[in-house]
Design a protein around this motif. Structure first.
Motif, PDB file in Angstrom:
ATOM      1  N   THR A  83       8.262  26.379  61.682  1.00 27.52           N
ATOM      2  CA  THR A  83       8.905  25.876  60.471  1.00 27.52           C
ATOM      3  C   THR A  83       7.890  25.072  59.666  1.00 27.52           C
ATOM      4  OG1 THR A  83      11.103  25.774  61.483  1.00 27.52           O
ATOM      5  CG2 THR A  83      10.729  24.437  59.507  1.00 27.52           C
ATOM      6  N   GLU A  84       7.775  25.392  58.399  1.00 28.96           N
ATOM      7  CA  GLU A  84       6.914  24.654  57.472  1.00 28.96           C
ATOM      8  C   GLU A  84       7.793  23.713  56.660  1.00 28.96           C
ATOM      9  OE1 GLU A  84       5.233  25.576  53.100  1.00 28.96           O
ATOM     10  OE2 GLU A  84       4.864  27.139  54.588  1.00 28.96           O
ATOM     11  N   VAL A  85       7.434  22.432  56.661  1.00 28.18           N
ATOM     12  CA  VAL A  85       8.169  21.420  55.903  1.00 28.18           C
ATOM     13  C   VAL A  85       7.264  20.922  54.780  1.00 28.18           C
ATOM     14  CG1 VAL A  85       9.460  19.264  55.998  1.00 28.18           C
ATOM     15  CG2 VAL A  85       9.345  20.743  58.030  1.00 28.18           C
ATOM     16  N   ASP A  86       7.722  21.055  53.557  1.00 28.90           N
ATOM     17  CA  ASP A  86       6.913  20.730  52.384  1.00 28.90           C
ATOM     18  C   ASP A  86       7.012  19.233  52.071  1.00 28.90           C
ATOM     19  OD1 ASP A  86       5.472  20.690  50.074  1.00 28.90           O
ATOM     20  OD2 ASP A  86       6.799  21.998  48.920  1.00 28.90           O
ATOM     21  N   TYR A  87       5.868  18.552  52.100  1.00 26.53           N
ATOM     22  CA  TYR A  87       5.803  17.128  51.769  1.00 26.53           C
ATOM     23  C   TYR A  87       5.241  16.891  50.371  1.00 26.53           C
ATOM     24  CZ  TYR A  87       7.089  15.152  56.299  1.00 26.53           C
ATOM     25  OH  TYR A  87       7.793  14.770  57.425  1.00 26.53           O
ATOM     26  N   GLY A  88       5.048  17.954  49.604  1.00 25.34           N
ATOM     27  CA  GLY A  88       4.496  17.779  48.271  1.00 25.34           C
ATOM     28  C   GLY A  88       3.127  17.137  48.341  1.00 25.34           C
ATOM     29  N   ARG A  89       2.956  16.018  47.665  1.00 28.08           N
ATOM     30  CA  ARG A  89       1.696  15.258  47.717  1.00 28.08           C
ATOM     31  C   ARG A  89       1.918  13.868  48.299  1.00 28.08           C
ATOM     32  NH1 ARG A  89      -0.524  16.809  41.614  1.00 28.08           N
ATOM     33  NH2 ARG A  89      -0.682  19.061  41.975  1.00 28.08           N
ATOM     34  N   GLN A  90       3.016  13.695  49.017  1.00 28.31           N
ATOM     35  CA  GLN A  90       3.443  12.370  49.457  1.00 28.31           C
ATOM     36  C   GLN A  90       2.801  11.997  50.791  1.00 28.31           C
ATOM     37  OE1 GLN A  90       7.623  13.267  49.455  1.00 28.31           O
ATOM     38  NE2 GLN A  90       7.887  12.697  47.328  1.00 28.31           N
ATOM     39  N   ILE A  91       1.528  11.661  50.761  1.00 28.85           N
ATOM     40  CA  ILE A  91       0.827  11.317  51.996  1.00 28.85           C
ATOM     41  C   ILE A  91       1.390  10.041  52.617  1.00 28.85           C
ATOM     42  CG2 ILE A  91      -1.001   9.980  50.855  1.00 28.85           C
ATOM     43  CD1 ILE A  91      -2.921  11.238  52.966  1.00 28.85           C
TER      44      ILE A  91
END
Length: 283
Positions: A83-91
């Motif tokens: 499963t890939e979970v997208d965090y955008g650019r929110q490091i």
């Protein structure tokens, strides 16, 4: 037109070939085998807004959970793979260890383009941070301890299919189980005719190398800066003023030694366990 498509969907369901998860005003192309739908429900519950897609021979569920976009990969017989979970650019939303690892890397000043958390069956979670600087683009892979274990030029692997877990050969798995029981696998790949396994055991980062016939070749354990005093003293004597940047304990069938990396010094140092021998090596 929509009614005709729904009629066709119902007919296909009646034939038992596929089960259609929906046929509504928004989407009438959702279709996966019953085993896949059951596996998805078992893992994620009754998520309502799910879109299914085919990627090569895999079924991929696209859905939102915990305010993040998820892509979950399944085999057609219902085995969950990744499963890939997208965090955008929110490091800032990543574990502190991963943030620290990124900030300590040579890419800390590069622009973050995208971040994915990659969860895989029987593997440790990893974080992929895509960065760019000018025309250069890199994909950085961190384990949960913040170790940058792989860095490659961006290959436009946006769906991360290259991270799908490979089947570990039984001969390799048995060696891992014997030496490092319950170790957490981070990565496994065939590289230049050798199998490379990255794992975490007792909070230590370990790399194991096997040849093409699954024979163990080498193990490197990352000591970070926990270098034995005898080794540290030997390095300080022969290289006064130099600072140890990294150290691995290396084991092969014929020898054991410490591989030391010094700040601002090109060759690595091969140091015997007792510190009596130091050889400069280039890898």
């Amino acid at each position: 037109m929509k009614s005709m498509k729904c009629f066709k969907a119902a007919m296909m369901f009646a034939l038992g070939a596929l089960v259609f998860t929906a046929c509504d005003d928004d989407d009438n192309r959702l279709q996966v085998p019953e085993a896949v739908q059951g596996a998805f429900t078992q893992k994620y519950g009754n998520e309502t807004r799910v879109e299914w897609d085919m990627e090569k021979q895999y079924a991929v569920a696209e859905f939102w959970k915990d305010n993040r976009e998820h892509d979950a990969w399944f085999t057609m017989d219902g085995a969950w793979l990744m499963t890939e979970v997208d965090y955008g650019r929110q490091i800032a939303d990543l574990p502190q260890s991963v943030q620290d690892g990124f900030n300590a890397s040579q890419y800390a000043q590069w622009t973050i383009d995208d971040i994915d958390k990659i969860e895989r069956n029987n593997y440790e979670d990893v974080y992929k941070i895509e960065v760019e600087q000018g025309k250069q683009e890199m994909d950085l892979y961190f384990d949960v301890t913040g170790n940058l274990f792989k860095e490659v030029a961006d290959g436009n692997d946006d769906r991360n299919e290259g991270m799908l877990p490979s089947q570990m050969p039984a001969a390799i798995q048995s060696v891992i189980d014997e030496k490092y029981p319950n170790a957490r696998i981070v990565d496994f790949e065939l590289e230049r005719g050798q199998y490379e396994v990255e794992l975490v055991y007792n909070n230590q980062r370990i790399e194991m190398i096997f040849d093409g016939e699954y024979n163990w070749v080498r193990t490197s354990t990352d000591m970070e800066r926990q270098v034995p005093a005898v080794v540290r003293d030997a390095v300080a004597t022969q290289y006064p003023g130099k600072v140890i940047d990294d150290c691995d304990f290396v084991e092969t069938a014929s020898e054991k030694y410490y591989l030391v990396d010094l700040d601002n010094y090109e060759p690595d140092l091969k140091v015997s366990e007792d510190g009596t021998s130091i050889t400069e090596v280039n890898y």
